[in-house]
Design a protein around this motif. Structure first.
Motif, mmCIF file in Angstrom:
data_model
loop_
_atom_site.group_PDB
_atom_site.id
_atom_site.type_symbol
_atom_site.label_atom_id
_atom_site.label_comp_id
_atom_site.label_asym_id
_atom_site.label_seq_id
_atom_site.Cartn_x
_atom_site.Cartn_y
_atom_site.Cartn_z
ATOM 1 N N THR A 228 62.315 63.230 20.122
ATOM 2 C CA THR A 228 61.234 64.168 20.460
ATOM 3 C C THR A 228 61.781 65.279 21.352
ATOM 4 O O THR A 228 61.504 66.456 21.155
ATOM 5 C CB THR A 228 60.106 63.434 21.225
ATOM 6 O OG1 THR A 228 59.811 62.233 20.535
ATOM 7 C CG2 THR A 228 58.868 64.278 21.328
ATOM 8 N N GLU B 142 61.273 69.812 15.512
ATOM 9 C CA GLU B 142 60.791 70.800 14.553
ATOM 10 C C GLU B 142 61.886 71.754 14.124
ATOM 11 O O GLU B 142 61.834 72.329 13.067
ATOM 12 C CB GLU B 142 59.654 71.608 15.175
ATOM 13 C CG GLU B 142 58.458 70.774 15.495
ATOM 14 C CD GLU B 142 58.099 69.849 14.358
ATOM 15 O OE1 GLU B 142 58.071 68.645 14.592
ATOM 16 O OE2 GLU B 142 57.886 70.314 13.243
ATOM 17 N N GLY C 246 48.590 70.464 20.158
ATOM 18 C CA GLY C 246 49.842 69.826 19.730
ATOM 19 C C GLY C 246 50.982 70.601 20.371
ATOM 20 O O GLY C 246 51.928 71.026 19.723
ATOM 21 N N GLY D 238 53.383 69.817 22.286
ATOM 22 C CA GLY D 238 54.714 69.232 22.394
ATOM 23 C C GLY D 238 55.290 69.450 23.777
ATOM 24 O O GLY D 238 54.594 69.293 24.791
ATOM 25 N N GLU D 239 56.544 69.839 23.813
ATOM 26 C CA GLU D 239 57.231 70.000 25.100
ATOM 27 C C GLU D 239 56.921 71.308 25.800
ATOM 28 O O GLU D 239 57.535 71.636 26.795
ATOM 29 C CB GLU D 239 58.734 69.921 24.892
ATOM 30 C CG GLU D 239 59.196 68.578 24.465
ATOM 31 C CD GLU D 239 60.687 68.438 24.633
ATOM 32 O OE1 GLU D 239 61.353 69.450 24.936
ATOM 33 O OE2 GLU D 239 61.179 67.325 24.465
ATOM 34 N N ASP E 224 48.162 67.562 23.846
ATOM 35 C CA ASP E 224 49.005 66.776 22.938
ATOM 36 C C ASP E 224 48.602 65.313 23.016
ATOM 37 O O ASP E 224 48.069 64.852 24.027
ATOM 38 C CB ASP E 224 50.494 66.936 23.284
ATOM 39 C CG ASP E 224 51.381 66.685 22.065
ATOM 40 O OD1 ASP E 224 51.859 67.654 21.455
ATOM 41 O OD2 ASP E 224 51.569 65.500 21.711
ATOM 42 N N SER F 141 50.839 62.970 22.725
ATOM 43 C CA SER F 141 51.989 62.230 23.257
ATOM 44 C C SER F 141 52.146 62.465 24.764
ATOM 45 O O SER F 141 52.346 63.598 25.210
ATOM 46 C CB SER F 141 53.259 62.663 22.522
ATOM 47 O OG SER F 141 54.381 62.410 23.328
ATOM 48 N N ALA G 155 55.611 63.830 25.582
ATOM 49 C CA ALA G 155 55.726 65.271 25.342
ATOM 50 C C ALA G 155 55.096 66.045 26.503
ATOM 51 O O ALA G 155 55.658 67.027 26.987
ATOM 52 C CB ALA G 155 55.048 65.634 24.016
ATOM 53 N N VAL H 60 52.179 71.439 13.668
ATOM 54 C CA VAL H 60 51.462 70.230 14.075
ATOM 55 C C VAL H 60 50.806 69.545 12.885
ATOM 56 O O VAL H 60 50.888 68.327 12.731
ATOM 57 C CB VAL H 60 50.388 70.587 15.127
ATOM 58 C CG1 VAL H 60 49.516 69.381 15.439
ATOM 59 C CG2 VAL H 60 51.048 71.094 16.404
ATOM 60 N N HIS I 205 52.125 66.654 10.937
ATOM 61 C CA HIS I 205 52.313 65.370 11.621
ATOM 62 C C HIS I 205 51.075 64.477 11.481
ATOM 63 O O HIS I 205 51.074 63.350 11.965
ATOM 64 C CB HIS I 205 52.582 65.590 13.113
ATOM 65 C CG HIS I 205 53.929 66.190 13.381
ATOM 66 N ND1 HIS I 205 55.011 65.433 13.758
ATOM 67 C CD2 HIS I 205 54.367 67.466 13.303
ATOM 68 C CE1 HIS I 205 56.059 66.232 13.907
ATOM 69 N NE2 HIS I 205 55.702 67.466 13.639
#
Ligand code: SAH
Length: 458
Positions: free
Chosen positions: A237, A242, A283, A285-286, A306, A308, A311, A357, A360
Protein backbone atom coordinates in the motif's frame (compact mmCIF):
# COMPACT_ATOMS: atom_id res chain seq x y z
CA UNK A 1 31.02 -15.84 1.50
CA UNK A 2 32.49 -13.18 -0.64
CA UNK A 3 31.19 -10.03 -2.30
CA UNK A 4 33.43 -8.10 -4.65
CA UNK A 5 32.69 -4.63 -5.98
CA UNK A 6 34.70 -3.57 -9.01
CA UNK A 7 34.76 -0.32 -10.94
CA UNK A 8 36.55 0.87 -14.05
CA UNK A 9 35.58 4.49 -13.43
CA UNK A 10 38.65 6.76 -13.66
CA UNK A 11 40.28 7.06 -11.22
CA UNK A 12 38.96 3.71 -10.09
CA UNK A 13 40.36 4.22 -6.61
CA UNK A 14 37.50 6.70 -5.99
CA UNK A 15 35.73 3.55 -4.86
CA UNK A 16 37.74 3.83 -1.63
CA UNK A 17 36.18 7.24 -0.89
CA UNK A 18 32.69 6.02 -1.66
CA UNK A 19 33.02 2.97 0.55
CA UNK A 20 34.89 4.89 3.26
CA UNK A 21 37.50 2.16 3.27
CA UNK A 22 41.10 2.87 2.38
CA UNK A 23 42.37 0.69 -0.50
CA UNK A 24 45.69 0.07 1.19
CA UNK A 25 44.35 -1.34 4.43
CA UNK A 26 42.86 -4.62 5.47
CA UNK A 27 40.10 -3.88 7.94
CA UNK A 28 38.23 -6.20 10.26
CA UNK A 29 34.77 -5.63 11.72
CA UNK A 30 33.25 -7.72 14.50
CA UNK A 31 29.61 -8.65 13.85
CA UNK A 32 27.09 -10.45 16.02
CA UNK A 33 27.39 -13.58 13.90
CA UNK A 34 31.09 -13.55 13.07
CA UNK A 35 33.53 -11.20 11.42
CA UNK A 36 33.73 -9.13 8.26
CA UNK A 37 36.93 -8.28 6.42
CA UNK A 38 37.34 -5.57 3.81
CA UNK A 39 40.33 -5.51 1.50
CA UNK A 40 41.21 -4.52 -2.04
CA UNK A 41 42.65 -7.29 -4.25
CA UNK A 42 43.34 -4.62 -6.88
CA UNK A 43 43.48 -0.85 -6.69
CA UNK A 44 44.81 0.96 -9.73
CA UNK A 45 43.70 4.06 -11.61
CA UNK A 46 42.04 1.85 -14.22
CA UNK A 47 40.41 -0.79 -12.09
CA UNK A 48 39.66 -1.14 -8.43
CA UNK A 49 38.03 -4.01 -6.55
CA UNK A 50 36.86 -3.98 -2.96
CA UNK A 51 36.14 -7.33 -1.35
CA UNK A 52 33.86 -7.97 1.60
CA UNK A 53 34.55 -11.35 3.11
CA UNK A 54 32.26 -12.64 5.82
CA UNK A 55 33.29 -15.22 8.31
CA UNK A 56 30.17 -16.62 9.94
CA UNK A 57 30.70 -18.56 13.12
CA UNK A 58 28.42 -21.62 12.84
CA UNK A 59 28.78 -22.55 16.48
CA UNK A 60 28.13 -19.00 17.69
CA UNK A 61 24.94 -18.98 15.64
CA UNK A 62 23.29 -21.64 17.73
CA UNK A 63 24.55 -20.30 21.03
CA UNK A 64 22.70 -17.04 21.56
CA UNK A 65 24.03 -16.37 25.03
CA UNK A 66 27.56 -16.16 23.77
CA UNK A 67 26.62 -13.19 21.59
CA UNK A 68 25.30 -15.17 18.65
CA UNK A 69 21.95 -14.54 17.06
CA UNK A 70 20.20 -17.64 18.33
CA UNK A 71 19.49 -19.39 15.07
CA UNK A 72 17.44 -22.51 15.41
CA UNK A 73 19.52 -24.39 12.92
CA UNK A 74 21.96 -27.15 13.63
CA UNK A 75 25.67 -26.51 13.62
CA UNK A 76 25.90 -27.95 10.16
CA UNK A 77 24.14 -25.65 7.74
CA UNK A 78 24.98 -23.67 4.66
CA UNK A 79 25.05 -20.29 6.39
CA UNK A 80 28.81 -19.92 6.81
CA UNK A 81 29.37 -20.56 3.13
CA UNK A 82 26.60 -18.70 1.34
CA UNK A 83 25.49 -15.15 0.91
CA UNK A 84 22.26 -14.44 2.80
CA UNK A 85 20.62 -11.93 5.07
CA UNK A 86 23.94 -11.91 6.93
CA UNK A 87 25.33 -10.09 3.93
CA UNK A 88 22.63 -7.43 4.24
CA UNK A 89 23.47 -6.92 7.90
CA UNK A 90 27.16 -6.71 7.04
CA UNK A 91 26.48 -4.23 4.22
CA UNK A 92 24.54 -2.01 6.62
CA UNK A 93 27.25 -2.16 9.26
CA UNK A 94 30.41 -2.11 7.19
CA UNK A 95 29.27 0.02 4.24
CA UNK A 96 26.46 1.84 6.06
CA UNK A 97 27.53 5.32 4.98
CA UNK A 98 27.72 4.31 1.33
CA UNK A 99 24.42 2.46 1.57
CA UNK A 100 22.79 5.59 2.98
CA UNK A 101 24.22 7.61 0.09
CA UNK A 102 26.67 9.78 2.02
CA UNK A 103 30.22 10.65 1.12
CA UNK A 104 31.77 13.63 2.86
CA UNK A 105 35.05 13.53 0.97
CA UNK A 106 33.50 13.30 -2.51
CA UNK A 107 29.77 14.17 -2.36
CA UNK A 108 29.74 14.55 -6.16
CA UNK A 109 30.34 10.81 -6.54
CA UNK A 110 27.29 9.71 -4.61
CA UNK A 111 24.68 10.19 -7.29
CA UNK A 112 27.05 9.61 -10.18
CA UNK A 113 26.39 6.43 -12.19
CA UNK A 114 29.65 4.45 -12.25
CA UNK A 115 30.55 1.35 -14.22
CA UNK A 116 30.24 -1.27 -11.49
CA UNK A 117 30.36 -5.01 -11.24
CA UNK A 118 29.33 -7.01 -8.21
CA UNK A 119 30.60 -10.56 -7.89
CA UNK A 120 28.87 -12.85 -5.42
CA UNK A 121 30.00 -16.26 -4.29
CA UNK A 122 28.03 -18.22 -3.22
CA UNK A 123 24.48 -17.01 -3.78
CA UNK A 124 21.61 -19.35 -2.89
CA UNK A 125 18.50 -18.87 -5.02
CA UNK A 126 15.17 -20.44 -4.18
CA UNK A 127 13.84 -20.02 -7.71
CA UNK A 128 17.10 -20.85 -9.45
CA UNK A 129 18.73 -18.95 -12.24
CA UNK A 130 15.46 -17.58 -13.69
CA UNK A 131 14.62 -15.78 -10.45
CA UNK A 132 18.08 -14.20 -10.24
CA UNK A 133 17.43 -12.79 -13.72
CA UNK A 134 13.86 -11.72 -12.96
CA UNK A 135 15.07 -9.75 -9.95
CA UNK A 136 18.15 -8.05 -11.37
CA UNK A 137 17.54 -7.67 -15.11
CA UNK A 138 14.59 -5.27 -14.79
CA UNK A 139 16.94 -3.01 -12.80
CA UNK A 140 19.25 -2.80 -15.80
CA UNK A 141 21.95 -5.32 -14.81
CA UNK A 142 23.78 -7.61 -17.18
CA UNK A 143 23.67 -10.86 -15.28
CA UNK A 144 26.17 -13.70 -15.65
CA UNK A 145 25.49 -16.86 -13.68
CA UNK A 146 27.50 -20.01 -13.12
CA UNK A 147 25.61 -22.84 -11.52
CA UNK A 148 27.18 -25.44 -9.32
CA UNK A 149 26.49 -29.15 -9.51
CA UNK A 150 25.19 -30.63 -6.30
CA UNK A 151 28.18 -32.92 -6.31
CA UNK A 152 30.90 -32.72 -8.95
CA UNK A 153 31.41 -36.45 -8.86
CA UNK A 154 27.76 -37.27 -9.44
CA UNK A 155 26.48 -34.98 -12.20
CA UNK A 156 23.25 -36.99 -12.35
CA UNK A 157 22.24 -35.43 -9.03
CA UNK A 158 21.71 -32.23 -10.96
CA UNK A 159 22.25 -28.61 -10.08
CA UNK A 160 22.49 -27.21 -6.57
CA UNK A 161 20.55 -24.06 -5.60
CA UNK A 162 23.88 -22.20 -5.29
CA UNK A 163 25.24 -19.82 -7.91
CA UNK A 164 28.21 -17.64 -8.60
CA UNK A 165 26.81 -14.43 -9.98
CA UNK A 166 28.18 -11.33 -11.60
CA UNK A 167 26.01 -8.22 -11.97
CA UNK A 168 27.19 -5.30 -14.10
CA UNK A 169 25.60 -1.94 -14.70
CA UNK A 170 26.39 1.73 -14.75
CA UNK A 171 24.67 2.92 -11.60
CA UNK A 172 25.40 4.96 -8.49
CA UNK A 173 27.12 2.72 -5.94
CA UNK A 174 24.37 3.37 -3.42
CA UNK A 175 21.79 1.86 -5.75
CA UNK A 176 23.83 -1.26 -6.31
CA UNK A 177 24.24 -1.69 -2.55
CA UNK A 178 20.51 -1.13 -1.97
CA UNK A 179 19.60 -3.69 -4.62
CA UNK A 180 21.88 -6.25 -2.99
CA UNK A 181 20.65 -5.37 0.49
CA UNK A 182 17.04 -6.12 -0.44
CA UNK A 183 17.33 -8.81 -3.10
CA UNK A 184 19.91 -11.20 -1.60
CA UNK A 185 17.63 -12.25 1.29
CA UNK A 186 14.74 -12.40 -1.19
CA UNK A 187 16.62 -14.93 -3.32
CA UNK A 188 17.63 -16.89 -0.27
CA UNK A 189 14.02 -16.72 0.95
CA UNK A 190 15.10 -16.74 4.54
CA UNK A 191 16.15 -14.32 7.22
CA UNK A 192 18.10 -15.11 10.30
CA UNK A 193 16.21 -12.63 12.46
CA UNK A 194 12.67 -11.79 13.51
CA UNK A 195 10.81 -9.66 11.03
CA UNK A 196 8.68 -6.91 12.53
CA UNK A 197 7.19 -3.53 11.73
CA UNK A 198 10.55 -1.81 11.23
CA UNK A 199 11.36 -4.21 8.39
CA UNK A 200 8.66 -2.51 6.29
CA UNK A 201 10.36 0.82 6.84
CA UNK A 202 13.71 -0.74 5.91
CA UNK A 203 12.30 -2.28 2.77
CA UNK A 204 10.76 1.00 1.68
CA UNK A 205 13.87 2.98 2.53
CA UNK A 206 16.22 0.71 0.62
CA UNK A 207 13.64 0.19 -2.13
CA UNK A 208 13.19 3.90 -2.74
CA UNK A 209 13.26 4.85 -6.38
CA UNK A 210 13.10 1.33 -7.79
CA UNK A 211 10.94 -1.09 -5.83
CA UNK A 212 7.62 0.55 -6.67
CA UNK A 213 8.26 -0.05 -10.36
CA UNK A 214 9.84 -3.48 -10.11
CA UNK A 215 7.71 -6.12 -11.88
CA UNK A 216 8.44 -8.57 -9.04
CA UNK A 217 7.68 -6.10 -6.24
CA UNK A 218 4.98 -8.35 -4.76
CA UNK A 219 7.26 -11.37 -4.58
CA UNK A 220 10.02 -9.17 -3.19
CA UNK A 221 7.79 -7.80 -0.42
CA UNK A 222 6.36 -11.23 0.26
CA UNK A 223 9.70 -12.88 0.80
CA UNK A 224 11.48 -9.91 2.36
CA UNK A 225 8.79 -9.63 5.01
CA UNK A 226 8.81 -13.36 5.61
CA UNK A 227 5.32 -13.90 4.24
CA UNK A 228 3.58 -11.78 6.88
CA UNK A 229 0.35 -10.89 5.13
CA UNK A 230 -0.17 -7.82 7.29
CA UNK A 231 3.31 -6.40 6.70
CA UNK A 232 3.23 -7.20 2.99
CA UNK A 233 -0.11 -5.42 2.56
CA UNK A 234 1.22 -2.45 4.43
CA UNK A 235 4.38 -2.33 2.33
CA UNK A 236 2.54 -2.64 -0.97
CA UNK A 237 0.00 0.00 0.00
CA UNK A 238 2.77 2.38 0.94
CA UNK A 239 4.55 1.68 -2.31
CA UNK A 240 1.74 3.57 -4.09
CA UNK A 241 0.21 0.61 -5.85
CA UNK A 242 -1.72 2.70 -8.30
CA UNK A 243 1.43 3.81 -10.02
CA UNK A 244 3.18 0.53 -10.04
CA UNK A 245 2.33 -0.72 -13.48
CA UNK A 246 1.37 2.56 -14.97
CA UNK A 247 4.30 3.83 -16.84
CA UNK A 248 7.29 2.84 -18.84
CA UNK A 249 9.43 -0.16 -18.09
CA UNK A 250 11.26 0.21 -14.79
CA UNK A 251 14.41 2.21 -15.09
CA UNK A 252 17.01 2.83 -12.49
CA UNK A 253 16.65 6.53 -12.19
CA UNK A 254 12.92 6.95 -12.45
CA UNK A 255 11.67 8.11 -9.08
CA UNK A 256 8.21 9.56 -9.36
CA UNK A 257 5.89 7.81 -11.75
CA UNK A 258 4.82 10.62 -14.02
CA UNK A 259 1.35 9.28 -14.88
CA UNK A 260 0.05 9.64 -11.35
CA UNK A 261 1.43 13.16 -11.21
CA UNK A 262 -0.34 14.02 -14.45
CA UNK A 263 -3.52 12.51 -13.13
CA UNK A 264 -3.43 14.50 -9.90
CA UNK A 265 -2.62 17.69 -11.77
CA UNK A 266 -5.57 17.15 -14.14
CA UNK A 267 -7.90 16.51 -11.22
CA UNK A 268 -6.81 19.66 -9.35
CA UNK A 269 -7.11 21.78 -12.51
CA UNK A 270 -10.57 20.42 -13.27
CA UNK A 271 -11.82 21.08 -9.76
CA UNK A 272 -10.48 24.63 -9.91
CA UNK A 273 -11.90 25.29 -13.37
CA UNK A 274 -15.31 24.42 -12.02
CA UNK A 275 -14.98 26.79 -9.09
CA UNK A 276 -14.75 24.13 -6.40
CA UNK A 277 -13.62 25.43 -2.98
CA UNK A 278 -14.91 22.85 -0.52
CA UNK A 279 -13.72 19.49 -1.67
CA UNK A 280 -13.86 15.79 -0.79
CA UNK A 281 -11.10 13.33 -1.67
CA UNK A 282 -12.90 9.99 -1.48
CA UNK A 283 -10.58 6.99 -1.18
CA UNK A 284 -7.77 9.44 -0.46
CA UNK A 285 -5.19 6.70 0.24
CA UNK A 286 -1.91 8.11 1.46
CA UNK A 287 -2.98 11.64 0.72
CA UNK A 288 -1.07 12.59 -2.38
CA UNK A 289 -3.96 14.55 -3.81
CA UNK A 290 -4.72 16.03 -0.38
CA UNK A 291 -1.17 17.36 -0.28
CA UNK A 292 -1.68 19.23 -3.53
CA UNK A 293 -5.11 20.52 -2.50
CA UNK A 294 -3.68 21.77 0.79
CA UNK A 295 -1.01 23.78 -1.00
CA UNK A 296 -3.56 25.51 -3.21
CA UNK A 297 -5.35 28.51 -1.69
CA UNK A 298 -8.34 27.93 -4.01
CA UNK A 299 -9.44 25.13 -1.68
CA UNK A 300 -10.81 26.35 1.63
CA UNK A 301 -12.08 23.10 3.12
CA UNK A 302 -10.65 19.69 2.35
CA UNK A 303 -11.90 16.33 3.58
CA UNK A 304 -10.10 13.06 2.90
CA UNK A 305 -11.91 9.77 3.46
CA UNK A 306 -10.63 6.24 3.26
CA UNK A 307 -11.65 2.82 4.46
CA UNK A 308 -8.06 1.91 5.34
CA UNK A 309 -6.71 2.99 8.72
CA UNK A 310 -3.16 2.41 7.61
CA UNK A 311 -3.63 4.63 4.56
CA UNK A 312 -5.05 7.40 6.76
CA UNK A 313 -2.13 7.15 9.14
CA UNK A 314 0.27 7.55 6.26
CA UNK A 315 -1.73 10.48 4.97
CA UNK A 316 -1.49 12.08 8.41
CA UNK A 317 2.30 11.60 8.35
CA UNK A 318 2.65 12.88 4.80
CA UNK A 319 0.61 16.00 5.55
CA UNK A 320 2.23 16.69 8.94
CA UNK A 321 -1.23 17.52 10.22
CA UNK A 322 0.02 18.10 13.75
CA UNK A 323 2.56 20.66 12.60
CA UNK A 324 0.61 22.66 10.05
CA UNK A 325 0.99 26.45 10.07
CA UNK A 326 -2.00 28.12 11.73
CA UNK A 327 -3.49 29.45 8.47
CA UNK A 328 -3.84 25.85 7.27
CA UNK A 329 -5.08 24.40 10.53
CA UNK A 330 -8.71 23.48 10.40
CA UNK A 331 -8.69 23.39 6.62
CA UNK A 332 -8.10 19.64 6.43
CA UNK A 333 -10.03 16.76 7.99
CA UNK A 334 -9.38 13.05 7.62
CA UNK A 335 -12.29 10.67 7.99
CA UNK A 336 -12.43 6.94 8.35
CA UNK A 337 -15.37 5.53 6.44
CA UNK A 338 -16.57 3.46 3.54
CA UNK A 339 -18.00 4.67 0.28
CA UNK A 340 -20.56 1.91 0.25
CA UNK A 341 -22.52 3.30 3.23
CA UNK A 342 -24.39 6.57 3.37
CA UNK A 343 -22.37 9.11 5.33
CA UNK A 344 -23.83 12.45 6.35
CA UNK A 345 -20.36 13.92 6.92
CA UNK A 346 -19.95 13.98 3.15
CA UNK A 347 -22.97 16.13 2.38
CA UNK A 348 -22.93 19.73 1.15
CA UNK A 349 -19.59 19.92 -0.70
CA UNK A 350 -18.86 21.71 -4.00
CA UNK A 351 -16.77 18.93 -5.42
CA UNK A 352 -15.40 15.43 -4.94
CA UNK A 353 -12.41 13.59 -6.35
CA UNK A 354 -12.29 9.80 -6.70
CA UNK A 355 -8.84 9.02 -8.01
CA UNK A 356 -8.26 5.36 -8.92
CA UNK A 357 -10.76 4.14 -6.34
CA UNK A 358 -13.76 2.66 -8.12
CA UNK A 359 -11.83 -0.32 -9.48
CA UNK A 360 -11.09 -1.34 -5.87
CA UNK A 361 -14.78 -1.88 -5.14
CA UNK A 362 -16.56 -5.15 -5.48
CA UNK A 363 -18.83 -4.89 -8.57
CA UNK A 364 -21.77 -6.00 -6.43
CA UNK A 365 -21.24 -2.90 -4.23
CA UNK A 366 -21.23 -0.43 -7.12
CA UNK A 367 -24.95 0.40 -6.91
CA UNK A 368 -24.51 1.28 -3.23
CA UNK A 369 -21.41 3.36 -4.02
CA UNK A 370 -23.26 5.23 -6.78
CA UNK A 371 -26.06 6.24 -4.39
CA UNK A 372 -23.62 7.21 -1.60
CA UNK A 373 -21.72 9.57 -3.89
CA UNK A 374 -24.28 10.85 -6.41
CA UNK A 375 -27.53 10.71 -4.44
CA UNK A 376 -26.59 11.34 -0.77
CA UNK A 377 -23.27 13.21 -0.70
CA UNK A 378 -24.28 14.81 -4.00
CA UNK A 379 -21.43 17.27 -4.63
CA UNK A 380 -21.92 19.63 -7.55
CA UNK A 381 -18.84 18.35 -9.35
CA UNK A 382 -17.43 14.81 -9.27
CA UNK A 383 -14.07 14.00 -10.87
CA UNK A 384 -13.46 10.27 -11.13
CA UNK A 385 -10.47 8.48 -12.66
CA UNK A 386 -9.91 4.81 -13.40
CA UNK A 387 -7.47 2.76 -15.53
CA UNK A 388 -8.20 2.12 -19.19
CA UNK A 389 -7.93 -1.67 -19.51
CA UNK A 390 -7.24 -1.48 -23.24
CA UNK A 391 -3.90 0.15 -22.51
CA UNK A 392 -2.68 -2.75 -20.36
CA UNK A 393 -1.18 -4.65 -23.26
CA UNK A 394 1.27 -1.76 -23.74
CA UNK A 395 2.80 -2.35 -20.31
CA UNK A 396 5.73 -4.69 -20.86
CA UNK A 397 5.75 -5.80 -17.24
CA UNK A 398 2.11 -6.84 -17.22
CA UNK A 399 1.24 -10.37 -18.31
CA UNK A 400 -1.64 -10.69 -20.79
CA UNK A 401 -5.04 -10.57 -19.12
CA UNK A 402 -3.63 -9.29 -15.82
CA UNK A 403 -4.81 -6.21 -14.01
CA UNK A 404 -2.54 -3.41 -12.89
CA UNK A 405 -2.81 -4.16 -9.23
CA UNK A 406 -3.78 -7.24 -7.26
CA UNK A 407 -6.47 -5.34 -5.36
CA UNK A 408 -8.30 -4.22 -8.52
CA UNK A 409 -11.67 -5.95 -8.80
CA UNK A 410 -12.14 -4.91 -12.42
CA UNK A 411 -10.67 -2.62 -15.04
CA UNK A 412 -12.87 -1.04 -17.67
CA UNK A 413 -12.35 -0.43 -21.35
CA UNK A 414 -13.17 3.07 -22.59
CA UNK A 415 -16.55 1.88 -23.76
CA UNK A 416 -17.41 0.21 -20.46
CA UNK A 417 -16.43 3.30 -18.48
CA UNK A 418 -18.40 5.59 -20.80
CA UNK A 419 -21.49 3.39 -20.53
CA UNK A 420 -21.30 3.26 -16.73
CA UNK A 421 -20.66 7.01 -16.43
CA UNK A 422 -23.52 7.97 -18.75
CA UNK A 423 -25.98 5.68 -16.95
CA UNK A 424 -25.01 7.13 -13.55
CA UNK A 425 -25.20 10.71 -14.84
CA UNK A 426 -28.66 10.09 -16.31
CA UNK A 427 -29.96 8.41 -13.20
CA UNK A 428 -28.79 11.06 -10.72
CA UNK A 429 -29.17 14.24 -12.75
CA UNK A 430 -25.61 15.03 -13.85
CA UNK A 431 -23.95 15.72 -17.20
CA UNK A 432 -20.72 13.83 -17.80
CA UNK A 433 -17.70 14.27 -20.02
CA UNK A 434 -14.84 11.83 -20.35
CA UNK A 435 -11.25 12.44 -21.31
CA UNK A 436 -8.05 10.38 -21.50
CA UNK A 437 -5.13 10.95 -19.14
CA UNK A 438 -1.54 10.31 -20.18
CA UNK A 439 0.03 9.64 -23.57
CA UNK A 440 -2.55 8.40 -26.13
CA UNK A 441 -1.97 5.28 -28.15
CA UNK A 442 -3.79 5.29 -31.51
CA UNK A 443 -5.50 1.98 -30.82
CA UNK A 444 -5.53 1.56 -27.08
CA UNK A 445 -6.20 5.18 -26.07
CA UNK A 446 -4.68 6.75 -22.95
CA UNK A 447 -3.53 4.75 -19.92
CA UNK A 448 -6.05 6.35 -17.58
CA UNK A 449 -9.48 7.89 -18.05
CA UNK A 450 -11.29 10.69 -16.20
CA UNK A 451 -15.00 11.36 -16.00
CA UNK A 452 -16.16 14.85 -14.98
CA UNK A 453 -19.73 14.91 -13.69
CA UNK A 454 -21.52 18.27 -13.32
CA UNK A 455 -24.84 18.45 -11.54
CA UNK A 456 -27.70 19.75 -13.71
CA UNK A 457 -28.79 23.27 -12.95
CA UNK A 458 -25.41 24.30 -11.64
N1 SAH B 1 -6.85 8.15 -4.36
C1 SAH B 1 -5.59 7.65 -3.90
C2 SAH B 1 -5.59 6.18 -3.53
C3 SAH B 1 -6.04 5.22 -4.59
S1 SAH B 1 -5.91 3.53 -4.04
C4 SAH B 1 -4.51 7.93 -4.93
O1 SAH B 1 -4.83 8.21 -6.06
O2 SAH B 1 -3.33 7.86 -4.58
C5 SAH B 1 -7.58 3.19 -3.65
C6 SAH B 1 -7.99 3.62 -2.28
O3 SAH B 1 -9.38 3.38 -2.14
C7 SAH B 1 -7.30 2.87 -1.18
O4 SAH B 1 -6.70 3.78 -0.30
C8 SAH B 1 -8.41 2.10 -0.52
O5 SAH B 1 -8.23 1.94 0.88
C9 SAH B 1 -9.60 2.95 -0.82
N2 SAH B 1 -10.89 2.24 -0.77
C10 SAH B 1 -11.17 1.01 -1.25
N3 SAH B 1 -12.44 0.69 -0.98
C11 SAH B 1 -12.99 1.74 -0.30
C12 SAH B 1 -14.26 2.01 0.28
N4 SAH B 1 -15.25 1.13 0.20
N5 SAH B 1 -14.45 3.18 0.89
C13 SAH B 1 -13.44 4.09 0.98
N6 SAH B 1 -12.23 3.89 0.46
C14 SAH B 1 -11.99 2.73 -0.16
Amino acid sequence: MLLTLTTTHRPATDLGYLLHKHPERLQTFPLSFGEAFVFYPEATEERCTAALLLGVDPVGLVRPKSGGVGMNHQYVNDRPYTVSSFLSVALAQVFGTALAGHCKARPDLVSQPLPLEAGIAVLPSQGGEPLIRRLFEPLGYRVAITGAALDDEFPAWGESPYYTVSLSATVPLQQLLSHLYVLVPVLDNDKHYYVGEDEVAKLLRHGEGWLDRHPERELIAWRYLKRSRRLVTEALTRLAPEDAADDDPPSLNARIPPLHEQRLKAVVETLKNHGVHRVLDLGCGEGRLLQQLLRDPAFTEIVGLDVSHIALEHARDRLHLDRLPSRLQGKMTLLHGSLTYRDRRLEGFDGAALVEVIEHLDPARLPAFERVVFEFARPQVVVLTTPNAEYNRLFPALAAGCMRHSDHRFEWTRQQFAAWAQAVADRFGYAVEIQGLGPEDIDAGAPSQMGVFIQHGR
